[in-house]
Scaffold this motif. Structure first.
Motif, PDB file in Angstrom:
ATOM      1  N   GLU A  31       3.326   8.491  -3.270  1.00 48.36           N
ATOM      2  CA  GLU A  31       4.201   7.331  -3.118  1.00 48.36           C
ATOM      3  C   GLU A  31       5.340   7.675  -2.175  1.00 48.36           C
ATOM      4  O   GLU A  31       5.926   8.755  -2.258  1.00 48.36           O
ATOM      5  CB  GLU A  31       4.730   6.886  -4.483  1.00 48.36           C
ATOM      6  CG  GLU A  31       3.613   6.319  -5.341  1.00 48.36           C
ATOM      7  CD  GLU A  31       4.102   5.668  -6.615  1.00 48.36           C
ATOM      8  OE1 GLU A  31       5.289   5.301  -6.688  1.00 48.36           O
ATOM      9  OE2 GLU A  31       3.282   5.535  -7.529  1.00 48.36           O
ATOM     10  N   ALA A  32       5.638   6.766  -1.292  1.00 46.48           N
ATOM     11  CA  ALA A  32       6.698   6.966  -0.308  1.00 46.48           C
ATOM     12  C   ALA A  32       8.066   6.963  -0.985  1.00 46.48           C
ATOM     13  O   ALA A  32       8.333   6.149  -1.861  1.00 46.48           O
ATOM     14  CB  ALA A  32       6.642   5.872   0.751  1.00 46.48           C
ATOM     15  N   ALA A  37      10.541   5.842   3.877  1.00 46.60           N
ATOM     16  CA  ALA A  37      10.721   4.474   4.382  1.00 46.60           C
ATOM     17  C   ALA A  37      11.708   4.466   5.543  1.00 46.60           C
ATOM     18  O   ALA A  37      11.501   3.764   6.544  1.00 46.60           O
ATOM     19  CB  ALA A  37      11.189   3.550   3.257  1.00 46.60           C
ATOM     20  N   GLU A  38      12.770   5.248   5.431  1.00 45.92           N
ATOM     21  CA  GLU A  38      13.757   5.322   6.513  1.00 45.92           C
ATOM     22  C   GLU A  38      13.143   5.974   7.758  1.00 45.92           C
ATOM     23  O   GLU A  38      13.406   5.554   8.888  1.00 45.92           O
ATOM     24  CB  GLU A  38      15.005   6.079   6.054  1.00 45.92           C
ATOM     25  CG  GLU A  38      16.098   6.136   7.098  1.00 45.92           C
ATOM     26  CD  GLU A  38      16.569   4.774   7.597  1.00 45.92           C
ATOM     27  OE1 GLU A  38      16.932   4.680   8.798  1.00 45.92           O
ATOM     28  OE2 GLU A  38      16.589   3.800   6.832  1.00 45.92           O
ATOM     29  N   ALA A  60       1.565   5.575   8.765  1.00 49.57           N
ATOM     30  CA  ALA A  60       2.377   5.948   7.603  1.00 49.57           C
ATOM     31  C   ALA A  60       1.727   5.442   6.316  1.00 49.57           C
ATOM     32  O   ALA A  60       1.702   6.158   5.309  1.00 49.57           O
ATOM     33  CB  ALA A  60       3.788   5.389   7.747  1.00 49.57           C
ATOM     34  N   PHE A  61       1.190   4.221   6.349  1.00 47.93           N
ATOM     35  CA  PHE A  61       0.541   3.659   5.163  1.00 47.93           C
ATOM     36  C   PHE A  61      -0.703   4.455   4.782  1.00 47.93           C
ATOM     37  O   PHE A  61      -1.045   4.558   3.615  1.00 47.93           O
ATOM     38  CB  PHE A  61       0.164   2.189   5.382  1.00 47.93           C
ATOM     39  CG  PHE A  61       1.346   1.276   5.568  1.00 47.93           C
ATOM     40  CD1 PHE A  61       2.532   1.479   4.874  1.00 47.93           C
ATOM     41  CD2 PHE A  61       1.267   0.203   6.439  1.00 47.93           C
ATOM     42  CE1 PHE A  61       3.623   0.623   5.046  1.00 47.93           C
ATOM     43  CE2 PHE A  61       2.344  -0.661   6.615  1.00 47.93           C
ATOM     44  CZ  PHE A  61       3.525  -0.444   5.912  1.00 47.93           C
ATOM     45  N   ALA A  62      -1.372   5.030   5.777  1.00 48.17           N
ATOM     46  CA  ALA A  62      -2.560   5.837   5.494  1.00 48.17           C
ATOM     47  C   ALA A  62      -2.192   7.119   4.744  1.00 48.17           C
ATOM     48  O   ALA A  62      -3.016   7.678   4.026  1.00 48.17           O
ATOM     49  CB  ALA A  62      -3.294   6.176   6.789  1.00 48.17           C
ATOM     50  N   MET A  63      -0.953   7.576   4.906  1.00 45.72           N
ATOM     51  CA  MET A  63      -0.516   8.819   4.266  1.00 45.72           C
ATOM     52  C   MET A  63       0.095   8.588   2.889  1.00 45.72           C
ATOM     53  O   MET A  63      -0.063   9.418   1.997  1.00 45.72           O
ATOM     54  CB  MET A  63       0.497   9.534   5.152  1.00 45.72           C
ATOM     55  CG  MET A  63      -0.112  10.104   6.411  1.00 45.72           C
ATOM     56  SD  MET A  63       1.062  11.109   7.325  1.00 45.72           S
ATOM     57  CE  MET A  63       1.914   9.862   8.273  1.00 45.72           C
ATOM     58  N   LYS A  64       0.818   7.484   2.728  1.00 47.31           N
ATOM     59  CA  LYS A  64       1.526   7.229   1.476  1.00 47.31           C
ATOM     60  C   LYS A  64       1.548   5.739   1.177  1.00 47.31           C
ATOM     61  O   LYS A  64       1.469   4.908   2.082  1.00 47.31           O
ATOM     62  CB  LYS A  64       2.975   7.724   1.556  1.00 47.31           C
ATOM     63  CG  LYS A  64       3.094   9.228   1.662  1.00 47.31           C
ATOM     64  CD  LYS A  64       4.526   9.669   1.520  1.00 47.31           C
ATOM     65  CE  LYS A  64       4.603  11.192   1.582  1.00 47.31           C
ATOM     66  NZ  LYS A  64       5.963  11.671   1.340  1.00 47.31           N
ATOM     67  N   CYS A  65       1.686   5.428  -0.105  1.00 49.91           N
ATOM     68  CA  CYS A  65       1.848   4.039  -0.516  1.00 49.91           C
ATOM     69  C   CYS A  65       3.332   3.715  -0.605  1.00 49.91           C
ATOM     70  O   CYS A  65       4.127   4.520  -1.071  1.00 49.91           O
ATOM     71  CB  CYS A  65       1.192   3.814  -1.879  1.00 49.91           C
ATOM     72  SG  CYS A  65      -0.603   3.834  -1.810  1.00 49.91           S
ATOM     73  N   PHE A  66       3.677   2.535  -0.151  1.00 45.86           N
ATOM     74  CA  PHE A  66       5.059   2.070  -0.124  1.00 45.86           C
ATOM     75  C   PHE A  66       5.243   0.990  -1.186  1.00 45.86           C
ATOM     76  O   PHE A  66       4.300   0.277  -1.521  1.00 45.86           O
ATOM     77  CB  PHE A  66       5.412   1.528   1.263  1.00 45.86           C
ATOM     78  CG  PHE A  66       5.595   2.606   2.295  1.00 45.86           C
ATOM     79  CD1 PHE A  66       6.855   2.893   2.800  1.00 45.86           C
ATOM     80  CD2 PHE A  66       4.523   3.351   2.753  1.00 45.86           C
ATOM     81  CE1 PHE A  66       7.042   3.902   3.741  1.00 45.86           C
ATOM     82  CE2 PHE A  66       4.699   4.362   3.693  1.00 45.86           C
ATOM     83  CZ  PHE A  66       5.955   4.635   4.186  1.00 45.86           C
ATOM     84  N   SER A  96       2.386   0.616  -3.734  1.00 45.58           N
ATOM     85  CA  SER A  96       2.442   1.329  -5.012  1.00 45.58           C
ATOM     86  C   SER A  96       2.584   0.387  -6.199  1.00 45.58           C
ATOM     87  O   SER A  96       2.111   0.687  -7.289  1.00 45.58           O
ATOM     88  CB  SER A  96       3.576   2.355  -5.004  1.00 45.58           C
ATOM     89  OG  SER A  96       4.810   1.731  -4.740  1.00 45.58           O
ATOM     90  N   ASP A  97       3.206  -0.761  -5.998  1.00 47.40           N
ATOM     91  CA  ASP A  97       3.347  -1.767  -7.051  1.00 47.40           C
ATOM     92  C   ASP A  97       2.632  -3.047  -6.617  1.00 47.40           C
ATOM     93  O   ASP A  97       3.217  -4.107  -6.475  1.00 47.40           O
ATOM     94  CB  ASP A  97       4.809  -2.020  -7.402  1.00 47.40           C
ATOM     95  CG  ASP A  97       5.689  -2.320  -6.188  1.00 47.40           C
ATOM     96  OD1 ASP A  97       5.233  -2.127  -5.040  1.00 47.40           O
ATOM     97  OD2 ASP A  97       6.835  -2.752  -6.383  1.00 47.40           O
TER      98      ASP A  97
END
Length: 125
Positions: A31-32, A37-38, A60-66, A96-97
C-alpha cells in the motif's frame, strides 16, 4: 558528468518490493504511503504531456495500491474530464480501499465520463 536522469522512468522513491509480506484484504501487495503519493505527485508535475503523466501514474499503480483519498488528491493535477477519467482508469484495480472507489465519480463533471467511470466501477464487482 551526471546525466543519468534521462534514463529514469517511473521509479518511485521508497518502493522496496523486497518487503512484500503478502496480499491484504484489498488484494494489494503493497500500500502506498503519503510519501509515495507525494513522490507520484512530483513525478506527474514534471511530465509535459497527458500521456506521460498517465504513464508515470500507471507505473506507480503497478508497484503499489493507493487509497481513494490519495487518488482524489492526485486527480486534481488533471484539468479535463478526459484526463481525469484516464487517470482513474489507470488507478482502477490498484486501490487499497476499493469499496470506496465509486466515490471518485464526483470528480468528473461530464456525464459521458461519469457513465464510463460507473461502468468501470461495476467491472470491479
Amino acid at each position: 558528468p551526471g546525466g543519468d536522469s534521462a534514463g529514469k522512468k517511473t521509479q518511485i522513491p521508497g518502493t522496496d518490493t523486497a518487503s512484500v509480506a503478502g496480499r491484504g484484504k484489498s488484494g494489494c501487495l503493497l500500500e502506498a504511503t503519503d510519501t509515495d503519493a507525494e513522490a507520484l505527485r512530483s513525478a506527474i508535475l514534471v511530465r509535459n504531456t497527458e500521456d506521460e503523466k498517465i504513464s508515470v501514474a500507471a507505473g506507480a499503480f503497478a508497484m503499489k495500491c493507493f487509497s481513494v483519498a490519495q487518488v482524489r488528491q492526485l486527480t486534481g493535477l488533471f484539468v479535463s474530464d478526459k484526463a481525469k477519467y484516464r487517470f482513474l482508469h489507470a488507478a482502477h484495480g490498484h486501490i487499497s480501499d476499493a469499496d470506496h472507489f465509486q466515490e471518485l465519480a464526483g470528480l468528473l463533471l461530464n456525464k459521458a465520463y461519469v457513465k464510463r467511470f460507473m461502468a468501470l466501477v461495476h467491472q470491479r464487482q
